[in-house]
Design a protein around this motif. Structure first.
Motif, short mmCIF file in Angstrom:
data_model
loop_
_atom_site.label_atom_id
_atom_site.label_comp_id
_atom_site.label_asym_id
_atom_site.label_seq_id
_atom_site.Cartn_x
_atom_site.Cartn_y
_atom_site.Cartn_z
N PRO A 90 -18.71 -16.96 -60.29
CA PRO A 90 -19.46 -16.80 -61.55
C PRO A 90 -18.72 -15.89 -62.52
N ASP A 91 -18.92 -16.12 -63.81
CA ASP A 91 -18.27 -15.27 -64.82
C ASP A 91 -18.58 -13.80 -64.58
N GLY A 92 -19.84 -13.53 -64.17
CA GLY A 92 -20.26 -12.14 -63.96
C GLY A 92 -19.45 -11.45 -62.88
N GLU A 93 -19.00 -12.21 -61.87
CA GLU A 93 -18.25 -11.60 -60.78
C GLU A 93 -16.84 -11.23 -61.24
N VAL A 145 -12.51 -12.60 -69.54
CA VAL A 145 -13.14 -13.58 -68.63
C VAL A 145 -13.04 -14.98 -69.26
N ALA A 146 -13.37 -15.08 -70.55
CA ALA A 146 -13.31 -16.38 -71.22
C ALA A 146 -11.88 -16.93 -71.18
N TYR A 147 -10.89 -16.05 -71.38
CA TYR A 147 -9.51 -16.52 -71.39
C TYR A 147 -9.04 -16.92 -70.00
N VAL A 148 -9.51 -16.21 -68.97
CA VAL A 148 -9.20 -16.61 -67.59
C VAL A 148 -9.69 -18.04 -67.36
N VAL A 155 -24.20 -13.22 -63.21
CA VAL A 155 -24.51 -14.29 -64.17
C VAL A 155 -23.43 -15.37 -64.10
N GLU A 156 -23.85 -16.60 -64.23
CA GLU A 156 -22.90 -17.71 -64.15
C GLU A 156 -22.01 -17.77 -65.40
N LEU A 157 -22.64 -17.56 -66.57
CA LEU A 157 -21.92 -17.83 -67.82
C LEU A 157 -21.73 -16.57 -68.65
N ASN A 158 -20.63 -16.56 -69.38
CA ASN A 158 -20.30 -15.49 -70.30
C ASN A 158 -21.44 -15.29 -71.31
N PRO A 159 -22.01 -14.07 -71.40
CA PRO A 159 -23.12 -13.87 -72.35
C PRO A 159 -22.67 -13.83 -73.80
N LEU A 160 -21.37 -13.68 -74.07
CA LEU A 160 -20.91 -13.67 -75.46
C LEU A 160 -20.69 -15.10 -75.93
N THR A 163 -23.79 -5.49 -67.36
CA THR A 163 -23.68 -5.35 -65.91
C THR A 163 -22.99 -6.54 -65.25
N GLY A 164 -22.96 -7.68 -65.92
CA GLY A 164 -22.46 -8.90 -65.28
C GLY A 164 -23.47 -9.51 -64.33
#
Ligand code: HEC
Length: 214
Positions: A156-159, A187-190, A99-104, A89-90
């Motif tokens: 945040p990463d989730g957004e 998201v991580a690459y952004v 969520v602030e941080l990437n869950p992966l 869901t983010g």
């Protein structure tokens, strides 16, 4: 005209006689012009059922059933696609906060995947560097967001995951084209792109810094 009121009153009496007044109760089912599939011969999940030996309608999967979805391995453990978890869901479970941080787990492989997917799905508009100078700007789409805007860097990463999934204003959502894990890879690459613009020359190893000034 002489009979109008009489006929009108008769019509009203006939309609009310057949259809009843609003809110009046009846034990008979209403007249259905198009019943569609309102009533079907089917088993409801929690109904008892004498047909099966265990007496229930919903049967458990037979032993050895292969599940359709494989879990996503997040930093917090495996998550299935239907679970209310940040990776799906983010957002924080049970809330609307992103969520602030990437869950992966952010690995080199994830970033490479993210780079590849970004260049396929995002670069046409946002440009290979994410600055909003993709090919579509030349073709007249002038309002593409610059991903290096402070607002987006602080997002945040989730957004960002949410924007990729469902779009934002003029940007369409990519949930149908990009699977969940790839969205997080993007998201991580952004973040990599943003970090590269925020870097200072002093952060480079000396031999690379020498190349930079040349
Ligand atoms: C067809 C062009 C197009 C593509 C492809 C595209 N975007 Fe966008 N994107 C836009 C436009 C236009 C905006 C600005 C929307 C607005 O604010 O009107 C935007 C805005 C954004 C924003 C800012 C959202 C906000 O809250 O303001 C982010 C983050 C973003 N895009 C990320 C991505 C990522 C990641 C991808 C690749 C999966 C992608 N975009 C693909 C056109 C595109």
């Amino acid at each position: 005209m002489r009979y109008f009121l009489l006929i009108y009153a008769l019509v009203v009496v006939v309609i009310v006689g057949i259809a009843g007044t609003r809110g009046s109760l009846s034990r008979k089912p209403p007249i259905e012009v198009f019943p569609d599939m309102d009533r079907q011969l089917k088993l409801r999940p929690q109904q008892p059922n004498a047909f099966f030996p265990n007496g229930i309608s919903s049967q458990p999967p037979v032993p050895g059933t292969v599940r359709r979805a494989s879990p996503i391995l997040t930093a917090a453990g495996p998550v299935l696609p239907f679970e209310d978890a940040p990776v799906n869901t983010g957002r924080l479970p049970g809330s609307t906060n992103f969520v602030e941080l990437n869950p992966l787990p952010v690995t080199g492989a994830l970033l490479r995947r993210g780079q590849e997917r970004f260049n396929i799905y995002c670069a046409p508009c946002h440009g290979p560097q994410g600055d909003g100078n993709g090919i579509t700007r030349k073709l007249g789409m002038t309002v593409v967001a610059n991903l290096h805007d402070q607002r987006i860097v602080e997002m945040p990463d989730g957004e960002i995951f949410h924007t990729i999934s469902y779009g934002k204003n003029l940007m369409q959502g990519y949930a149908a084209q990009i699977p969940v894990e790839d969205r997080w890879a993007i998201v991580a690459y952004v973040r990599v792109l943003q970090r590269s613009w925020l870097g200072h020359p002093e952060e480079l190893p000396p031999e690379l810094r020498a190349q930079l000034t040349r």
